[in-house]
Design a protein around this motif. Structure first.
Motif, PDB file in Angstrom:
ATOM      1  N   ALA A  32      31.768  41.878  31.391  1.00 55.33           N
ATOM      2  CA  ALA A  32      33.008  41.627  32.131  1.00 55.33           C
ATOM      3  C   ALA A  32      33.739  42.933  32.402  1.00 55.33           C
ATOM      4  O   ALA A  32      34.288  43.131  33.492  1.00 55.33           O
ATOM      5  CB  ALA A  32      33.891  40.659  31.361  1.00 55.33           C
ATOM      6  N   PHE A  33      33.753  43.835  31.430  1.00 54.61           N
ATOM      7  CA  PHE A  33      34.411  45.128  31.596  1.00 54.61           C
ATOM      8  C   PHE A  33      33.760  45.931  32.713  1.00 54.61           C
ATOM      9  O   PHE A  33      34.437  46.490  33.578  1.00 54.61           O
ATOM     10  CB  PHE A  33      34.380  45.896  30.272  1.00 54.61           C
ATOM     11  CG  PHE A  33      35.049  47.237  30.338  1.00 54.61           C
ATOM     12  CD1 PHE A  33      36.418  47.340  30.456  1.00 54.61           C
ATOM     13  CD2 PHE A  33      34.300  48.399  30.280  1.00 54.61           C
ATOM     14  CE1 PHE A  33      37.045  48.580  30.510  1.00 54.61           C
ATOM     15  CE2 PHE A  33      34.906  49.639  30.341  1.00 54.61           C
ATOM     16  CZ  PHE A  33      36.290  49.724  30.459  1.00 54.61           C
ATOM     17  N   VAL A  34      32.442  45.977  32.723  1.00 53.07           N
ATOM     18  CA  VAL A  34      31.721  46.709  33.766  1.00 53.07           C
ATOM     19  C   VAL A  34      31.945  46.048  35.121  1.00 53.07           C
ATOM     20  O   VAL A  34      32.106  46.718  36.137  1.00 53.07           O
ATOM     21  CB  VAL A  34      30.219  46.796  33.424  1.00 53.07           C
ATOM     22  CG1 VAL A  34      29.403  47.315  34.602  1.00 53.07           C
ATOM     23  CG2 VAL A  34      30.011  47.678  32.211  1.00 53.07           C
ATOM     24  N   PHE A  35      32.004  44.724  35.160  1.00 56.77           N
ATOM     25  CA  PHE A  35      32.243  44.011  36.415  1.00 56.77           C
ATOM     26  C   PHE A  35      33.626  44.349  36.972  1.00 56.77           C
ATOM     27  O   PHE A  35      33.775  44.626  38.162  1.00 56.77           O
ATOM     28  CB  PHE A  35      32.115  42.504  36.187  1.00 56.77           C
ATOM     29  CG  PHE A  35      32.394  41.690  37.412  1.00 56.77           C
ATOM     30  CD1 PHE A  35      31.513  41.705  38.479  1.00 56.77           C
ATOM     31  CD2 PHE A  35      33.529  40.912  37.496  1.00 56.77           C
ATOM     32  CE1 PHE A  35      31.775  40.961  39.622  1.00 56.77           C
ATOM     33  CE2 PHE A  35      33.797  40.176  38.627  1.00 56.77           C
ATOM     34  CZ  PHE A  35      32.915  40.188  39.692  1.00 56.77           C
ATOM     35  N   VAL A  36      34.638  44.373  36.116  1.00 59.48           N
ATOM     36  CA  VAL A  36      35.991  44.718  36.564  1.00 59.48           C
ATOM     37  C   VAL A  36      36.045  46.172  37.027  1.00 59.48           C
ATOM     38  O   VAL A  36      36.681  46.489  38.033  1.00 59.48           O
ATOM     39  CB  VAL A  36      37.023  44.441  35.451  1.00 59.48           C
ATOM     40  CG1 VAL A  36      38.373  45.039  35.776  1.00 59.48           C
ATOM     41  CG2 VAL A  36      37.150  42.947  35.217  1.00 59.48           C
ATOM     42  N   LEU A  37      35.369  47.051  36.326  1.00 56.17           N
ATOM     43  CA  LEU A  37      35.313  48.450  36.758  1.00 56.17           C
ATOM     44  C   LEU A  37      34.658  48.584  38.128  1.00 56.17           C
ATOM     45  O   LEU A  37      35.094  49.374  38.962  1.00 56.17           O
ATOM     46  CB  LEU A  37      34.556  49.300  35.747  1.00 56.17           C
ATOM     47  CG  LEU A  37      35.317  49.718  34.492  1.00 56.17           C
ATOM     48  CD1 LEU A  37      34.400  50.548  33.593  1.00 56.17           C
ATOM     49  CD2 LEU A  37      36.560  50.494  34.833  1.00 56.17           C
ATOM     50  N   SER A  38      33.623  47.808  38.364  1.00 58.78           N
ATOM     51  CA  SER A  38      32.951  47.893  39.664  1.00 58.78           C
ATOM     52  C   SER A  38      33.837  47.349  40.779  1.00 58.78           C
ATOM     53  O   SER A  38      33.749  47.805  41.916  1.00 58.78           O
ATOM     54  CB  SER A  38      31.618  47.147  39.628  1.00 58.78           C
ATOM     55  OG  SER A  38      31.831  45.749  39.563  1.00 58.78           O
ATOM     56  N   LEU A  39      34.695  46.379  40.476  1.00 56.29           N
ATOM     57  CA  LEU A  39      35.604  45.849  41.492  1.00 56.29           C
ATOM     58  C   LEU A  39      36.698  46.840  41.852  1.00 56.29           C
ATOM     59  O   LEU A  39      37.188  46.836  42.976  1.00 56.29           O
ATOM     60  CB  LEU A  39      36.246  44.549  41.005  1.00 56.29           C
ATOM     61  CG  LEU A  39      35.347  43.328  40.910  1.00 56.29           C
ATOM     62  CD1 LEU A  39      36.138  42.146  40.382  1.00 56.29           C
ATOM     63  CD2 LEU A  39      34.728  42.997  42.250  1.00 56.29           C
ATOM     64  N   THR A  40      37.111  47.653  40.894  1.00 50.10           N
ATOM     65  CA  THR A  40      38.214  48.581  41.128  1.00 50.10           C
ATOM     66  C   THR A  40      37.734  49.973  41.511  1.00 50.10           C
ATOM     67  O   THR A  40      38.526  50.897  41.542  1.00 50.10           O
ATOM     68  CB  THR A  40      39.100  48.693  39.867  1.00 50.10           C
ATOM     69  OG1 THR A  40      38.307  49.182  38.789  1.00 50.10           O
ATOM     70  CG2 THR A  40      39.709  47.355  39.504  1.00 50.10           C
ATOM     71  N   TYR A  41      36.469  50.134  41.827  1.00 48.81           N
ATOM     72  CA  TYR A  41      35.945  51.439  42.203  1.00 48.81           C
ATOM     73  C   TYR A  41      36.631  51.918  43.484  1.00 48.81           C
ATOM     74  O   TYR A  41      36.680  51.202  44.471  1.00 48.81           O
ATOM     75  CB  TYR A  41      34.429  51.371  42.413  1.00 48.81           C
ATOM     76  CG  TYR A  41      33.837  52.691  42.858  1.00 48.81           C
ATOM     77  CD1 TYR A  41      33.673  53.709  41.948  1.00 48.81           C
ATOM     78  CD2 TYR A  41      33.479  52.896  44.180  1.00 48.81           C
ATOM     79  CE1 TYR A  41      33.136  54.926  42.337  1.00 48.81           C
ATOM     80  CE2 TYR A  41      32.941  54.115  44.584  1.00 48.81           C
ATOM     81  CZ  TYR A  41      32.780  55.115  43.657  1.00 48.81           C
ATOM     82  OH  TYR A  41      32.259  56.317  44.046  1.00 48.81           O
ATOM     83  N   GLY A  42      37.187  53.124  43.450  1.00 50.73           N
ATOM     84  CA  GLY A  42      37.846  53.681  44.607  1.00 50.73           C
ATOM     85  C   GLY A  42      39.310  53.315  44.727  1.00 50.73           C
ATOM     86  O   GLY A  42      40.002  53.785  45.621  1.00 50.73           O
ATOM     87  N   LEU A  43      39.823  52.492  43.843  1.00 53.46           N
ATOM     88  CA  LEU A  43      41.224  52.096  43.885  1.00 53.46           C
ATOM     89  C   LEU A  43      42.073  53.237  43.340  1.00 53.46           C
ATOM     90  O   LEU A  43      41.803  53.770  42.265  1.00 53.46           O
ATOM     91  CB  LEU A  43      41.439  50.839  43.042  1.00 53.46           C
ATOM     92  CG  LEU A  43      42.817  50.204  43.057  1.00 53.46           C
ATOM     93  CD1 LEU A  43      43.163  49.737  44.467  1.00 53.46           C
ATOM     94  CD2 LEU A  43      42.867  49.029  42.108  1.00 53.46           C
ATOM     95  N   ASP A  44      43.104  53.613  44.069  1.00 53.96           N
ATOM     96  CA  ASP A  44      43.963  54.724  43.671  1.00 53.96           C
ATOM     97  C   ASP A  44      45.021  54.224  42.698  1.00 53.96           C
ATOM     98  O   ASP A  44      45.926  53.485  43.072  1.00 53.96           O
ATOM     99  CB  ASP A  44      44.622  55.346  44.897  1.00 53.96           C
ATOM    100  CG  ASP A  44      45.418  56.585  44.552  1.00 53.96           C
ATOM    101  OD1 ASP A  44      45.299  57.072  43.423  1.00 53.96           O
ATOM    102  OD2 ASP A  44      46.154  57.079  45.436  1.00 53.96           O
TER     103      ASP A  44
END
Length: 50
Positions: A32-44
């Motif tokens: 779940a942590f990796v999934f959330v990180l992948s969703l927020t990739y590039g978010l400032d």
């Protein structure tokens, strides 16, 4: 070879249901942590953004 197989057998038989559940929960949390990180990739998220 027999020694290795007997050691693996003892290890597999010594795992309890509680230990298996704990490891399954940790794996789910890490996924779940990796999934959330992948969703927020590039978010400032820098302070200047807010």
């Amino acid at each position: 070879m027999t020694t290795i197989l007997s050691a693996i057998s003892r290890t597999v038989l010594s795992v309890t249901g509680a230990e298996f559940a704990k490891h399954a929960l940790l794996l789910a949390a890490a996924s779940a942590f990796v999934f959330v990180l992948s969703l927020t990739y590039g978010l400032d998220l820098s302070l200047g953004f807010f």
